[in-house]
Motif scaffolding. Structure first.
Motif, PDB file in Angstrom:
ATOM      1  N   MET A   1      13.075   8.621   4.582  1.00 24.64           N
ATOM      2  CA  MET A   1      12.839   9.996   4.840  1.00 24.64           C
ATOM      3  C   MET A   1      11.542  10.178   4.539  1.00 24.64           C
ATOM      4  N   THR A   2      10.786  10.927   5.529  1.00 27.35           N
ATOM      5  CA  THR A   2       9.442  11.558   5.167  1.00 27.35           C
ATOM      6  C   THR A   2       9.537  12.569   4.359  1.00 27.35           C
ATOM      7  N   ILE A   3       8.837  12.685   3.379  1.00 28.63           N
ATOM      8  CA  ILE A   3       8.587  13.929   2.374  1.00 28.63           C
ATOM      9  C   ILE A   3       7.070  14.488   2.478  1.00 28.63           C
ATOM     10  N   PRO A   4       6.966  15.688   3.383  1.00 22.96           N
ATOM     11  CA  PRO A   4       5.463  16.120   3.634  1.00 22.96           C
ATOM     12  C   PRO A   4       4.783  16.512   2.329  1.00 22.96           C
ATOM     13  N   GLU A   5       5.155  16.833   1.471  1.00 25.40           N
ATOM     14  CA  GLU A   5       4.390  17.133   0.129  1.00 25.40           C
ATOM     15  C   GLU A   5       4.370  15.881  -0.880  1.00 25.40           C
ATOM     16  N   ALA A   6       4.658  14.640  -0.445  1.00 25.27           N
ATOM     17  CA  ALA A   6       4.720  13.539  -1.263  1.00 25.27           C
ATOM     18  C   ALA A   6       3.013  12.982  -1.360  1.00 25.27           C
ATOM     19  N   PRO A   7       2.817  12.373  -2.414  1.00 22.76           N
ATOM     20  CA  PRO A   7       1.311  11.834  -2.616  1.00 22.76           C
ATOM     21  C   PRO A   7       1.137  10.709  -1.354  1.00 22.76           C
ATOM     22  N   PRO A   8      -0.197  10.617  -0.971  1.00 20.88           N
ATOM     23  CA  PRO A   8      -0.229   9.547   0.040  1.00 20.88           C
ATOM     24  C   PRO A   8      -0.004   8.122  -0.441  1.00 20.88           C
ATOM     25  N   VAL A   9       0.805   7.165   0.582  1.00 18.92           N
ATOM     26  CA  VAL A   9       1.132   5.815   0.140  1.00 18.92           C
ATOM     27  C   VAL A   9       0.014   4.826   0.766  1.00 18.92           C
ATOM     28  N   PHE A  10      -0.477   3.824   0.097  1.00 22.88           N
ATOM     29  CA  PHE A  10      -1.369   2.726   0.550  1.00 22.88           C
ATOM     30  C   PHE A  10      -0.742   2.130   1.620  1.00 22.88           C
ATOM     31  N   ASP A  11      -1.448   1.846   2.672  1.00 24.88           N
ATOM     32  CA  ASP A  11      -1.075   1.066   3.990  1.00 24.88           C
ATOM     33  C   ASP A  11      -1.932  -0.313   3.964  1.00 24.88           C
ATOM     34  N   LYS A  12      -3.080  -0.107   4.366  1.00 27.33           N
ATOM     35  CA  LYS A  12      -3.957  -1.271   4.160  1.00 27.33           C
ATOM     36  C   LYS A  12      -5.400  -0.816   4.124  1.00 27.33           C
ATOM     37  N   ILE A  13      -6.278  -1.797   3.894  1.00 26.78           N
ATOM     38  CA  ILE A  13      -7.770  -1.690   3.751  1.00 26.78           C
ATOM     39  C   ILE A  13      -8.531  -2.752   4.202  1.00 26.78           C
ATOM     40  N   TYR A  14      -9.665  -2.653   4.841  1.00 25.68           N
ATOM     41  CA  TYR A  14     -10.643  -3.447   5.651  1.00 25.68           C
ATOM     42  C   TYR A  14     -11.863  -3.230   5.149  1.00 25.68           C
ATOM     43  N   ILE A  15     -12.614  -4.342   4.509  1.00 17.78           N
ATOM     44  CA  ILE A  15     -13.986  -4.232   3.808  1.00 17.78           C
ATOM     45  C   ILE A  15     -14.897  -5.133   4.621  1.00 17.78           C
ATOM     46  N   CYS A  16     -15.902  -4.824   5.143  1.00 15.68           N
ATOM     47  CA  CYS A  16     -17.165  -5.797   5.454  1.00 15.68           C
ATOM     48  C   CYS A  16     -18.317  -5.271   4.948  1.00 15.68           C
ATOM     49  N   LEU A  17     -18.812  -5.770   3.851  1.00 15.23           N
ATOM     50  CA  LEU A  17     -20.219  -5.584   3.311  1.00 15.23           C
ATOM     51  C   LEU A  17     -21.236  -5.747   4.123  1.00 15.23           C
ATOM     52  N   ASP A  18     -22.199  -4.878   4.220  1.00 17.03           N
ATOM     53  CA  ASP A  18     -23.178  -4.684   5.247  1.00 17.03           C
ATOM     54  C   ASP A  18     -24.087  -6.073   4.839  1.00 17.03           C
ATOM     55  N   ALA A  19     -24.434  -6.479   3.600  1.00 19.97           N
ATOM     56  CA  ALA A  19     -25.137  -7.692   3.233  1.00 19.97           C
ATOM     57  C   ALA A  19     -24.548  -9.023   3.884  1.00 19.97           C
TER      58      ALA A  19
END
Length: 340
Positions: free
Chosen positions: A1-19
């Protein structure tokens, strides 16, 4: 069940450093190893990574990400972001190598349909070790992987079939070397920064044209090349040779940088046959090595640095920060004393 006022939940992250991105595109070969590993942390998840090798055969992380599970959708999302950073496969001719990662191949075909893909021999070999206890079979697997011509590969496969008929269901596309596996640990940005600094310190004063690992390989091949005899065939440029040893003969063309054994074309460094011809001409062996294996390439790879990131207490304030408390002006003079 979706709770509109709930805090955000981590889904995924992508990192590509410029160097890392710029160093890869300027100094590394166009071969990336794709891998994923399970994170043994409280929140778990999967770490996905794209890892090529630098000129000194050390792993060099281009991009990494964390997802909830290793699925086709997760790999498709990761590869889409990777393509946006390094460019599409049609223009750059990317090559990928991986294990049998869950959902990776169909995702790669959708995102980069023209990219070439090969399977990791090290993972295949481990499967052979677990299934077959015959040491002879294990060795032949690596012989198949080291083949540089189709004829040699078919001959090795026939030797495998002679031992076990079920081992022959392998295509030449699996004849590739193992890529480096990324360690599963957090704090990767700092880890990569320290690793790049360490490589710069070790290599900045290295003499010679070739990277240290490539120089050792050249010396080993030169020793083996003394066992072959090179004969000039009579061309005007004096760069075409027939190289022979105990009845075996190959053709070497020092103009096109080719040998009929096909090894020179694959690894970018003259094979033992080509080195026999180069020594015959008294040329510098380093002049016949591909630029990818030279110090100039590794300098371009590590010419960029990962920028430091300050801790949160030094971040600039944003519109979401708390306002400064008001300044209360007190009258000048002696403070009043109140009787209790």
């Amino acid at each position: 069940m979706t709770i509109p006022e709930a805090p955000p939940v981590f889904d995924k992250i992508y990192i590509c450093l410029d160097a890392c991105k710029r160093g890869f595109k300027e100094g590394c070969r166009s071969l990336l190893h794709l891998d994923g590993c399970f994170l043994k942390t409280y929140y778990m998840g999967w770490l996905l990574a794209a890892v090529p090798q630098d000129t000194n055969n050390q792993f060099y992380v281009v991009a990494y990400g964390v997802v909830r599970a290793e699925t086709k959708d997760a790999w498709k999302w990761f590869l889409t972001n990777l393509q946006a950073d390094i460019g599409d496969d049609a223009n750059h001719g990317w090559n990928f190598i991986s294990d049998q990662q869950k959902g990776l191949l169909p995702a790669l075909k959708e995102v980069m349909p023209k990219a070439r893909h090969r399977n990791c021999v090290m993972h295949m070999w481990k499967n052979f070790v677990n299934r077959f206890k015959d040491l002879y079979i294990r060795e032949v697997v690596w012989e198949c992987a080291r083949c540089t011509t189709v004829a040699e590969f078919k001959d090795c496969m026939e030797r495998l079939k002679a031992v076990n008929q079920g081992l022959g269901n392998t295509s030449p596309s699996l004849s590739q070397r193992h890529g480096s596996r990324l360690i599963s640990r957090m704090g990767l940005r700092c880890y990569l920064m320290r690793r790049m600094v360490n490589h710069k310190r070790v290599l900045e004063n290295h003499p010679g044209k070739l990277a240290p690992v490539q120089q050792k390989r050249m010396e080993r091949l030169l020793t083996l090349g003394t066992k072959w005899t090179a004969e000039w065939v009579g061309d005007n440029e004096r760069k075409m040779f027939e190289v022979s040893r105990k009845g075996s003969k190959v053709d070497v063309d020092l103009i096109k940088y080719t040998c009929s054994c096909n090894r020179w074309q694959l690894i970018g460094m003259p094979c033992t046959h080509a080195l026999a011809a180069i020594v015959k001409r008294r040329d510098k062996t380093e002049d016949y090595v591909h630029p990818w294996l030279c110090m100039e390439s590794i300098r371009r790879t590590y010419s960029h640095c990962i920028k430091p990131v300050p801790s949160a207490e030094f971040w600039p304030r944003t519109e979401y920060s708390q306002p400064e408390p008001p300044i209360i002006k007190r009258p000048i003079g002696r403070p009043k004393v109140h009787n209790r």
